[in-house]
Design an enzyme around this catalytic site. Structure first.
Site, short mmCIF file in Angstrom:
data_model
loop_
_atom_site.label_atom_id
_atom_site.label_comp_id
_atom_site.label_asym_id
_atom_site.label_seq_id
_atom_site.Cartn_x
_atom_site.Cartn_y
_atom_site.Cartn_z
N ARG A 548 30.44 -3.53 -66.16
CA ARG A 548 30.60 -3.58 -67.60
C ARG A 548 31.54 -4.70 -68.00
NH1 ARG A 548 33.05 1.48 -70.01
NH2 ARG A 548 34.36 1.34 -68.16
N SER A 609 36.92 -1.94 -57.98
CA SER A 609 36.99 -0.68 -57.23
C SER A 609 36.53 -0.85 -55.78
CB SER A 609 36.14 0.38 -57.94
OG SER A 609 36.61 0.58 -59.24
N ASP A 663 41.03 2.21 -60.85
CA ASP A 663 40.72 3.13 -61.94
C ASP A 663 41.83 4.15 -62.21
OD1 ASP A 663 40.28 4.35 -59.53
OD2 ASP A 663 38.32 5.17 -60.02
#
Length: 919
Positions: A548, A609, A663
């Site tokens: 994203r 990540s 995250d």
């Protein structure tokens, strides 16, 4: 006059519908914790949570307190589906006056009856071993039951009024009487003789031990005795001197108990329905007269309209009124009718069942001393039939209320159920069954009831209750044995908390960091949002095949976001590093173009990540690719620099990478914007991790000493050094061995959503093997790895989820589950998810206590920003975690704030805070 009398005894269908509605409302009141005390239909829990399954076997004693007798039975079951129980019984007449005497005398008499019965009945065939005789006590009076073997008498009825019993536990009174009887007999006979329940005969060496294990009323026994021969019976009705009904209710609706799983038999005590005046308009003058003459005026008004103890009296008062109006017995002296009890239920039955005219009616009236005309005989018969028909109709209305309630609370379109029925009205009045079925069907067309005549509900049925109680107790012991290793004590959790604290210290220390299972990685995030951040920021969230790009606009009014998802083709994922990062920059340019932001230089926060060694806020070395990526030339390189190099190649100047975050840190930052006290981030989803703000002086792996830094704990690996081996059960070991990384991420494998379903599956396999589930039948589908998804835990543990819905989930897995299987399945899921929440809380307790001590505070107030599907979607996880945390860290006031988009919004806020600090 006769027509008016008959009309008053006939209730229109519309009024019956209203009555059914009132009954259902009163049932709900009785079940609610808030309104139970005021409810007239008391809905008393019986703590009977299962019906017979046919495997019950052994010897069972029953003691039944009857109208003026004590009945003792010995019932032997053979585990053959209860097809052929063997029964021996003896009836003892009560001495005069005992029903109105002292309670102690009543229970002493019952104990003496048991003693004599055993002495006469039990033969020695146990080779000198002790014979355990569980006893079921049938006590047909209103009791407040708090366990199967604990019940306080609320009120006497049926002519009993023994002193010193109301408000006392009647099970304990009987057990004490048995114990006293034993002691007296031992003392009376010297040392050479023991009472029947602990008797050692010189000739046989036989020992007996009697224990009162269950108390029930005759209504429950009626239901249980019909749950035989392969037929499940879930409603019991007694239509006798008194009237009552019981049924299997969803346990979570019985709010006055702590039971939330499965079903529980509820004793409605519907005899008191109408005591609040709801039946006043159908209560005839004859009913009023019967009520006034009773021992409890104004009470049990429904029962006084339907119980055989009262029907003869209703007829008598109707005849008295009609005689006064000169509608009957005009030529004879009817003074005999003024004698209470002269017109019996037996008279009524013989009159209504006289199908051959009025011969029997005339005979009965003449025996009473009346000289009836033919018209008198016909009218008396009409009145008797009207009273009996009304009693049957009112029973049908009560039954319809129960059936509709069961149908609604089980979320069914139609209900098919067996109803066990017993009592003088059922057996003596041939039209009772026809009226009961036809009227209940009119009132509850969605329900189909099948009536099963009960055979000795108060005897055989009581033995079944006792047998089921013992079967469930044995099953409970076996289930507890399987689940015991997963049930953590307070000491266990305190030990985990202490071990986590030790590993945290090792991870922070430069000398021991390399060998610590909790890595405590510096993130170089030194501040949380303070609310002064403003501006436009980009965020890039890369963690899989989709990524994203976000624009996060921070203003005084709050945060707004726009985002777009882009796909990374497999060829690029597995191509060169330059191709991968060029593709990412192309997507960022596309996004900024659409947002008309190409000419602006925007700070960018990068959520990456993948395993990295972070050496600065904007510098992190890729350790290895995961999740299907294998782009060349990246491992060992600074991923932020790779992105910057791609931007240079593309001559894109519209962004400045200022921070790389994971995250967990993003979650803390996203929540920190809404709550400045948020200094901890927690992820509990597919995986689990935590981060928190540590004092720089304690971070030995970074040179600076001033201020604070967010530490990414990577606590999923806690225990990889063996310190949690004592908590790893057989089930955990099997799950660990089947993963792609055995021996790694061991704490995560006890907590996170990726593994909980597998742990449950392993438990189910063992329970099936031990014949605790699915009748011990092996299920091929259950052998399949990962077939039991963690989402099933969340669904199964939903409060109030009907067992039918749990069975539907299990049927998806091709598991042929009974309701008892569903209850046990829920308990397994609850045990596994509770342990996960408790372990997570123990880890968090170590974190908050360390923060409190770091800051020299007596009390720490802090907020945890939290994300992850397990925490957010599981119905009990968050509550269990918070409750355990309060217990383990009482000096810390911890609030929890759900994160919204930690990897997007959080990354942008890291960039915003870094920008604020730089400025």
């Amino acid at each position: 006059q006769i027509q008016r009398a008959l009309r008053s005894l006939s209730i229109p269908l519309e009024r019956l519908h209203v009555m059914k509605g009132h009954m259902m409302q009163d049932m709900c009141k009785g079940l609610s914790r808030q309104t139970h005390a005021q409810a007239k239909v008391q809905m008393l829990p019986t703590y009977i949570c299962s019906i017979p399954n046919g495997t019950e076997n052994g010897n069972f004693l029953v003691v039944e307190l009857c109208q003026n007798q004590v009945r003792t039975l010995l019932v032997t079951l053979y585990g053959d589906g209860n097809m052929s129980p063997q029964m021996v019984y003896k009836i003892f007449d009560m001495p005069e006056g005992i029903m109105q005497g002292e309670g102690e005398a009543l229970f002493d008499f019952i104990a003496q009856c048991v003693s004599q019965f055993l002495a006469e009945t039990i033969s020695s065939d146990n080779n000198g071993s002790e014979l355990y005789l569980p006893l079921g006590f049938v006590f047909p009076f209103s009791c407040q039951q708090t366990q199967l073997d604990k019940a306080e008498l609320l009120s006497w009825s049926k002519g009993f009024s023994c002193s010193g019993v109301v408000g006392k536990d009647v099970v304990q009174l009987l057990q004490s009487a048995i114990d006293k009887q034993e002691k007296q007999q031992v003392e009376a006979s010297g040392t050479g003789w023991l009472s029947p329940w602990r008797r050692s005969s010189q000739s046989t060496g036989q020992l007996y031990r009697v224990e009162v294990v269950a108390l029930m009323n005759d209504t429950v026994g009626t239901m249980m005795t019909c749950s035989m021969e392969g037929r499940a019976c879930e409603v019991g009705m007694v239509a006798d001197k008194g009237s009552n009904c019981c049924f299997m209710a969803e346990a979570y609706l019985v709010e006055i108990t702590d039971e939330t799983s499965g079903r529980m038999c509820v004793n409605t005590e519907w005899g008191c329905f109408g005591d609040d005046g709801t039946l006043n308009d159908v209560f005839t003058p004859y009913d009023e007269s019967v009520d006034e003459e009773s021992s409890n005026p104004g009470e049990k008004r429904f029962e006084k309209m339907v119980g055989t103890l009262y029907l003869g009296e209703i007829v008598r008062h109707a005849l008295i009124a009609l005689t006064a109006e000169k509608a009957i017995f005009t030529g004879t002296n009817a003074a005999i009718l003024k004698e209470k009890g002269v017109f019996t239920m037996q008279h009524v039955l013989e009159i209504v069942n006289d199908e051959d005219g009025i011969t029997e009616v005339r005979r009965i009236l003449e025996v009473l001393g009346l000289q009836p005309s033919e018209r008198d005989c016909g009218r008396v018969q009409q009145i008797c039939r009207a009273v009996m028909g009304r009693a049957a109709t009112l029973h049908a209305t009560g039954l319809a209320a129960i059936l509709s309630y069961m149908c609604q609370t089980r979320d069914l379109e139609t209900l098919m159920v067996n109803v066990g029925v017993e009592g003088e009205l059922f057996t003596g009045y041939p039209r009772f069954e026809e009226i009961l079925l036809s009227v209940s069907r009119l009132l509850s067309p969605e329900c189909m009831a099948t009536l099963l005549p009960s055979r000795d509900g108060s005897g055989r049925g009581a033995a079944m209750v006792t047998a089921v109680a013992l079967r469930l107790a044995a099953q409970r012991r076996a289930v507890n044995e399987v689940l015991a290793p997963l049930r953590l004590s307070r000491d266990d959790l305190e030990k985990v908390q202490a071990l986590m604290r030790e590993e945290m210290e090792r991870g922070l220390c430069k000398e021991t960091n390399a060998s610590a299972s909790v890595r405590m990685l510096p993130t170089y995030v030194s501040h949380t949002p303070d609310g002064t951040e403003q501006g436009d920021f980009l965020a890039l969230d890369l963690g899989g095949t989709n990524f994203r790009v976000l624009l996060v606009r921070v203003t005084e009014e709050g945060i707004s976001m726009a985002s777009e998802i882009y796909v990374i083709p497999a060829a690029i994922m597995q191509g060169t590093g330059e191709e991968l990062f060029d593709h990412i920059i192309d997507c960022i340019i596309d996004f900024q173009t659409k947002q008309r932001l190409v000419t602006q230089m925007l700070p960018l926060g990068f959520t990456f990540s993948f395993p990295c060694q972070q050496v600065g806020l904007d510098k992190a070395l890729l350790l290895t690719w995961t999740k299907g990526f294998s782009a060349s030339g990246c491992v060992g390189q600074d991923v932020v620099q790779l992105l910057r190099d791609a931007a240079k190649r593309k001559r894109h100047l519209g962004m400045q990478v200022v921070a790389l975050v994971n995250d967990t840190v993003g979650t803390m930052m996203a929540c920190g914007y809404d709550d400045p006290r948020c200094e901890i981030g927690l992820i509990v989803g597919t995986g689990t991790n935590a981060c928190y703000m540590e004092e720089m002086r304690n971070v030995g792996t970074v040179e600076e000493d001033e201020g604070r830094m967010c530490i990414n704990m990577e606590w999923g690996a806690f225990g990889d050094n063996g310190c949690l081996d004592h908590l790893f059960t057989h089930f955990d070991k099997v799950v660990d061995e089947s993963t792609i990384n055995p021996g790694k991420q061991r704490f995560e494998k006890l907590i996170s959503g990726m593994y909980l379903g597998e742990i449950v599956r392993q438990i189910l396999l063992v329970m099936t093997e031990k014949e605790l589930l699915f009748q011990g039948k092996p299920c091929l589908k259950l052998q399949t790895k990962d077939i039991f998804k963690t989402k099933f835990l969340s669904t199964i543990e939903l409060n109030g989820l009907a067992l039918r819905q749990i069975r539907a989930i299990l049927n998806e897995l091709e598991l042929d589950a009974t309701f008892e299987d569903s209850v046990l399945m829920r308990e397994v899921c609850q045990t596994v998810s509770l342990r996960a929440a408790q372990l997570c809380a123990a880890g968090l307790a170590a974190v908050v206590e360390k923060m409190r001590e770091n800051r020299g505070l007596d009390q720490l107030s802090v907020t945890v920003g939290v994300d992850g599907t397990l925490y957010k979607l599981h119905p009990c996880f968050s509550n269990n975690l918070q409750k355990t945390l309060r217990d383990l860290a009482p000096n810390c006031n911890v609030s929890f704030l759900l994160s919204e988009d930690g990897s997007g919004k959080g990354a942008a806020l890291v960039a915003a805070v870094a920008n604020r600090a730089a400025n």
